[in-house]
Design a protein around this motif. Structure first.
Motif, short mmCIF file in Angstrom:
data_model
loop_
_atom_site.label_atom_id
_atom_site.label_comp_id
_atom_site.label_asym_id
_atom_site.label_seq_id
_atom_site.Cartn_x
_atom_site.Cartn_y
_atom_site.Cartn_z
N PHE A 48 -1.14 10.34 -5.11
CA PHE A 48 -0.27 9.15 -5.08
C PHE A 48 -0.73 8.12 -4.05
N ALA A 49 -1.09 8.58 -2.86
CA ALA A 49 -1.32 7.67 -1.73
C ALA A 49 -2.78 7.23 -1.62
N LEU A 56 5.87 4.82 2.22
CA LEU A 56 5.46 5.95 3.05
C LEU A 56 6.09 7.21 2.47
N LEU A 57 5.25 8.18 2.15
CA LEU A 57 5.71 9.41 1.51
C LEU A 57 5.39 10.61 2.38
N VAL A 58 6.41 11.35 2.79
CA VAL A 58 6.22 12.66 3.41
C VAL A 58 6.33 13.69 2.30
N GLU A 59 5.29 14.49 2.11
CA GLU A 59 5.28 15.42 0.99
C GLU A 59 4.44 16.66 1.32
N GLN A 60 5.00 17.84 1.05
CA GLN A 60 4.29 19.09 1.34
C GLN A 60 3.27 19.45 0.27
N ASN A 61 3.50 19.00 -0.95
CA ASN A 61 2.55 19.28 -2.02
C ASN A 61 1.34 18.36 -1.85
N LEU A 62 0.26 18.92 -1.34
CA LEU A 62 -0.89 18.12 -0.96
C LEU A 62 -1.51 17.40 -2.14
N LYS A 63 -1.64 18.09 -3.26
CA LYS A 63 -2.26 17.46 -4.44
C LYS A 63 -1.46 16.24 -4.87
N ILE A 81 -0.52 12.07 15.59
CA ILE A 81 -1.45 11.89 14.47
C ILE A 81 -2.80 12.46 14.88
N VAL A 82 -3.29 13.43 14.10
CA VAL A 82 -4.56 14.08 14.44
C VAL A 82 -5.67 13.69 13.47
N TRP A 83 -5.31 13.04 12.38
CA TRP A 83 -6.33 12.56 11.43
C TRP A 83 -5.73 11.44 10.61
N SER A 84 -6.53 10.44 10.31
CA SER A 84 -6.09 9.37 9.40
C SER A 84 -7.29 8.86 8.62
N GLY A 85 -7.05 8.47 7.39
CA GLY A 85 -8.14 7.97 6.57
C GLY A 85 -7.73 7.89 5.12
N GLN A 86 -8.70 7.65 4.25
CA GLN A 86 -8.43 7.53 2.83
C GLN A 86 -8.18 8.90 2.21
N SER A 87 -7.34 8.92 1.19
CA SER A 87 -7.01 10.16 0.51
C SER A 87 -8.26 10.83 -0.05
N GLN A 119 0.83 -1.20 0.00
CA GLN A 119 0.00 0.00 0.00
C GLN A 119 0.87 1.26 0.00
N ARG A 120 0.21 2.40 -0.32
CA ARG A 120 0.89 3.70 -0.34
C ARG A 120 0.24 4.60 0.71
N MET A 121 1.05 5.17 1.59
CA MET A 121 0.55 6.08 2.62
C MET A 121 1.33 7.39 2.56
N ALA A 122 0.60 8.51 2.63
CA ALA A 122 1.22 9.83 2.70
C ALA A 122 1.12 10.35 4.12
N ILE A 123 2.17 11.03 4.57
CA ILE A 123 2.20 11.68 5.87
C ILE A 123 2.32 13.17 5.61
N ILE A 124 1.31 13.93 6.02
CA ILE A 124 1.29 15.35 5.71
C ILE A 124 1.11 16.18 6.99
N GLY A 125 1.24 17.48 6.84
CA GLY A 125 1.11 18.40 7.97
C GLY A 125 2.00 19.60 7.75
N ARG A 126 1.81 20.61 8.55
CA ARG A 126 2.65 21.80 8.43
C ARG A 126 4.11 21.47 8.76
N ASN A 127 5.00 22.37 8.40
CA ASN A 127 6.42 22.19 8.72
C ASN A 127 6.63 22.12 10.23
N GLY A 128 7.59 21.31 10.64
CA GLY A 128 7.95 21.25 12.06
C GLY A 128 7.01 20.46 12.93
#
Length: 238
Positions: A200-201, A188-195, A212-218, A32-41
């Motif tokens: 991808f994920a 597992l992809l950490v990426e700032q470009n949300l689109k 982790i404050v939210w998890s679910g399908q893209s 599977q493909r998972m993205a990890i997103i969020g603001r910097n820091g």
């Protein structure tokens, strides 16, 4: 090595006594493909570094296909199936492209370098160039290809597109997509470009202040603009 399930439970980590990632739990099924997103820091890079064994482990478990790796060194985790492409790329700048790639083979035959050249044809063209002679995008391709030559069952990508020209970003994402479609690697992809991340994920984790404050399908996150604004703010509009 086939794709593996990654299971993380109650993970807390940081640098020395400072805790940055706190009580993180999630699972990624094999392939599977998972993205990890969020603001910097917010702890995204620290999370990937922790999975690879490069931070101070405070609590929790990390299992690759059911085998705990949280007590292993980074090099032993690599042999257990984890592959890591850091934000800093970390290629050998005074070695040639081909010498860099050979260092990622983990004892496999040199003929397997063709796998890297298939994914990134420009590396074949540059194979006699030294690392420092490559552009930033080519260095990212080299860092990625070197990790893939070790045949990881779980691949950790830390902002692989940061600061790169759009055409290079397209080449890299095409390679990641080809790899994902093969079904042989959990990503597992950490990426700032949300689109890019959501396209991808299949699954997404959102991090804030090391949790982790939210998890679910893209698709679910894509359909909730208020959540995107809440978690990403202006960073989500790319």
């Amino acid at each position: 090595m086939p794709a593996a399930t990654l299971h993380v439970n109650g993970l807390s980590s940081g640098y020395g006594r400072t805790v940055i990632v706190e009580d993180v739990s999630f699972s990624v099924p094999a392939g599977q493909r998972m993205a990890i997103i969020g603001r910097n820091g917010m702890g995204k890079t620290t999370l990937l570094s922790t999975l690879m064994g490069l931070t101070t482990h405070h609590a929790g478990t990390i299992a690759v296909e059911g085998a705990g790796v949280e007590k292993l060194s980074a090099s032993r985790r690599a042999y257990a199936g984890l592959g890591y492409v850091p934000q800093t790329r970390d290629i050998f700048r005074t070695l040639t492209v081909e010498e860099n790639l050979v260092s990622g083979l983990k004892g496999r035959a040199k003929t397997n370098l063709d796998e890297a050249y298939h994914l990134f044809p420009r590396l074949r063209e540059r194979r006699r160039n030294l690392g420092w002679q490559l552009s930033g995008g080519e260095q990212q391709m080299l860092s990625t290809a070197r990790a893939l030559l070790g045949k990881p069952s779980v691949l950790l990508l830390d902002e692989p597109l940061e600061g790169l020209a759009p055409v290079i970003c397209q080449e890299l994402m095409a390679a990641f997509t080809e790899l994902a479609k093969a079904g042989t690697t959990t990503i597992l992809l950490v990426e700032q470009n949300l689109k890019t991340a959501l396209a991808f994920a299949e699954e997404v984790l959102v991090m804030e202040r090391g949790r982790i404050v939210w998890s679910g399908q893209s698709e679910a996150l894509s359909s909730e603009p208020h959540l995107i604004d809440k978690f990403m703010g202006v960073a989500g509009v790319h």
